[in-house]
Design a protein around this motif. Structure first.
Motif, PDB file in Angstrom:
ATOM      1  N   ARG A   6      47.932 -13.414  78.042  1.00 56.75           N
ATOM      2  CA  ARG A   6      48.413 -14.733  77.615  1.00 56.75           C
ATOM      3  C   ARG A   6      47.342 -15.790  77.788  1.00 56.75           C
ATOM      4  O   ARG A   6      47.142 -16.650  76.927  1.00 56.75           O
ATOM      5  N   ASP A   7      46.673 -15.757  78.942  1.00 52.23           N
ATOM      6  CA  ASP A   7      45.584 -16.680  79.229  1.00 52.23           C
ATOM      7  C   ASP A   7      44.641 -15.992  80.198  1.00 52.23           C
ATOM      8  O   ASP A   7      45.013 -15.056  80.897  1.00 52.23           O
ATOM      9  N   ASN A   8      43.402 -16.474  80.252  1.00 51.64           N
ATOM     10  CA  ASN A   8      42.371 -15.795  81.039  1.00 51.64           C
ATOM     11  C   ASN A   8      42.636 -15.871  82.540  1.00 51.64           C
ATOM     12  O   ASN A   8      43.022 -16.920  83.075  1.00 51.64           O
ATOM     13  N   LEU A   9      42.396 -14.753  83.203  1.00 51.59           N
ATOM     14  CA  LEU A   9      42.260 -14.749  84.653  1.00 51.59           C
ATOM     15  C   LEU A   9      40.814 -15.135  84.961  1.00 51.59           C
ATOM     16  O   LEU A   9      39.904 -14.682  84.281  1.00 51.59           O
ATOM     17  N   GLU A  10      40.621 -15.976  85.983  1.00 53.49           N
ATOM     18  CA  GLU A  10      39.276 -16.444  86.295  1.00 53.49           C
ATOM     19  C   GLU A  10      39.008 -16.400  87.788  1.00 53.49           C
ATOM     20  O   GLU A  10      39.927 -16.422  88.601  1.00 53.49           O
ATOM     21  N   ALA A  11      37.717 -16.360  88.125  1.00 53.03           N
ATOM     22  CA  ALA A  11      37.237 -16.631  89.475  1.00 53.03           C
ATOM     23  C   ALA A  11      36.347 -17.860  89.375  1.00 53.03           C
ATOM     24  O   ALA A  11      35.430 -17.895  88.541  1.00 53.03           O
TER      25      ALA A  11
END
Length: 460
Positions: free
Chosen positions: A56-61
């Motif tokens: 659905r939307d980006n996972l980020e660090a």
């Protein structure tokens, strides 16, 4: 001493002073990295068994690095449910080698989204995604290196306000039992077990010309809007990040550090709203962004803050499951193995009790890393548990700092850390299971440890 020697000494002293001054400059480095998993793999969730059908939307660090003289500190916020302590130790070592930062000065925090890959074993059937963990290590190593390389002279500011995005989710009943969530309109509803913490801290990092380098915010709740939806999503932290970037810069690192949220939910037990997940996401995100940007208008910066960091590895004992729990647990899991339709919570509690015995009987203690950070007059305390909200409030009350942020799920995963009331009430997050395994006094010891560390940092 002749005039030539005197002049030479003055010149050398001047060069030395300039060199020292340059190494004492406050520097800030930031970086961001997409850490998506592949569609078709499991999505984390204790009571669900779903594979992701879409991102659905980006996972980020997102990372923020501070240095001044010999001081170095890297804070990373990951859109993940949590990371086991042994894996975090491995990450820190690899990131330290690549970046030149001492591994114990690297703090890896998880937002606790339940829309990420399967990384904590809380489901009897769903495995931990070890292939994803290998990819994550490379991303994190690159992130640390990029944050250090990006470091430049900067300034930091923070402002505190309130934005209530979390509500106590431990419901008590007239018979003395407690549950996580429940219909508070029932006649036997006896009140909520614990408090809430609406504090909203926003930190802004800028270069010396005033360009914003990163935003960090700290608030307290469970990001579970898309729980069980079978999609990868950073939940409201991802939406907040997108909204802030739309207002400021498309590549701005935005870090969310979750608070003492063990018994806190985005759902209001006393006033549920009829809304879709997307409507809820919009409401919560707008509240967070609105308060953050409001605080941004009042921020004042410091380009030479006091920087200090200390930590203590707190050793605590573990609880054990009762004989009755183990007998019932084995019976329940045997029914699951036969294909019977066993209730979600019954399966979770059964598996948790069996896993607690299998993993920790031979070594019934845990090491909980408690970190204290001083940035000017701001204090940050991190610890690896899903700490009950009362403990977070206690840490803040005992802090000598004017503003204190309490952060969970950092430097490992110690599971739920309930109060005595939570343990007496039992149920999920209260009963002795593998992810609620700590001794009854663990939370109180974390508070005491944090208070000692903070008072040490602010003694001067």
């Amino acid at each position: 001493m002749n005039k030539y020697c005197t002049a030479l000494l003055v010149q050398l002293f001047s060069l030395f002073s300039v060199s020292v001054a340059q190494t004492e400059v406050f520097r800030i480095g930031t970086a961001t990295k997409i850490i998506n998993n592949e569609v078709g793999n499991y999505v984390q969730g204790a009571g669900t068994l779903r594979k992701a059908t879409q991102i659905r939307d980006n996972l980020e660090a997102n990372a923020m690095y501070f240095s001044k003289g010999t001081f170095q500190l890297l804070i990373v916020s990951c859109d993940l449910v949590g990371l086991e302590s042994s894996f975090v130790a491995r990450l820190r070592e690899a990131m330290g080698v690549a970046s030149g930062i001492a591994p114990r000065n690297i703090l890896i925090s998880c937002t606790h989204t339940h829309g990420g890959p399967s990384l904590l074993r809380t489901n009897y059937i769903m495995p931990v995604d070890t292939a994803y963990m290998e990819r994550l290590q490379k991303w994190m190593v690159d992130l640390a290196s990029e944050a250090v390389k990006a470091a430049r002279p900067g300034k930091i500011g923070w402002v505190k306000g309130e934005a209530q995005i979390g509500f106590n989710r431990r419901v008590t009943w007239a018979d003395g039992t407690h549950t996580m969530h429940g219909d508070t309109k029932r006649k036997d509803f006896a009140g909520l077990e614990g408090p809430v913490d609406p504090q909203h801290l926003a930190m802004f990092a800028s270069d010396m010309k005033g360009k914003l380098l990163a935003v960090l915010y700290n608030n307290t709740t469970h990001p579970t809007i898309f729980y069980g939806a079978g999609i990868y999503s950073a939940d409201f932290p991802g939406e907040v990040r997108k909204m802030i970037r739309n207002r400021i810069s498309s590549d701005l690192p935005v870090l969310f550090l979750n608070g003492a949220q063990g018994d806190i939910s985005v759902e209001n037990m006393l006033g549920r709203q009829p809304e879709t997940p997307e409507e809820k996401l919009k409401r919560v995100s707008e509240l967070v962004v609105g308060k953050t940007m409001e605080l941004y208008k009042n921020v004042t910066y410091d380009d030479n803050p006091v920087l200090k960091h200390d930590y203590h590895d707190l050793k605590v004992a573990l609880r054990s499951a009762s004989v009755e729990q183990l007998i019932d647990g084995r019976s329940t899991l045997a029914r699951v193995d036969k294909g019977e339709n066993v209730g979600v919570m019954e399966t979770i509690l059964a598996y948790g009790a069996i896993r607690l015995q299998e993993l920790y009987t031979s070594s019934p203690f845990e090491i909980l890393p408690v970190h204290a950070i001083r940035i000017g007059e701001l204090a940050i305390v991190t610890q690896p548990c899903e700490l009950y909200c009362q403990f977070g409030l206690d840490i803040k009350r005992r802090s000598p700092a004017s503003t204190t942020a309490v952060v969970g799920l950092t430097d490992g995963h110690g599971g739920y850390c309930p109060t005595i009331y939570g343990i007496l009430g039992g149920g999920y997050t209260g009963a002795p299971i593998s992810w609620c395994r700590l001794e009854p006094y663990a939370g109180y010891k974390i508070v005491e440890t944090a208070a000692r560390l903070l008072n040490g940092l602010f003694r001067d």
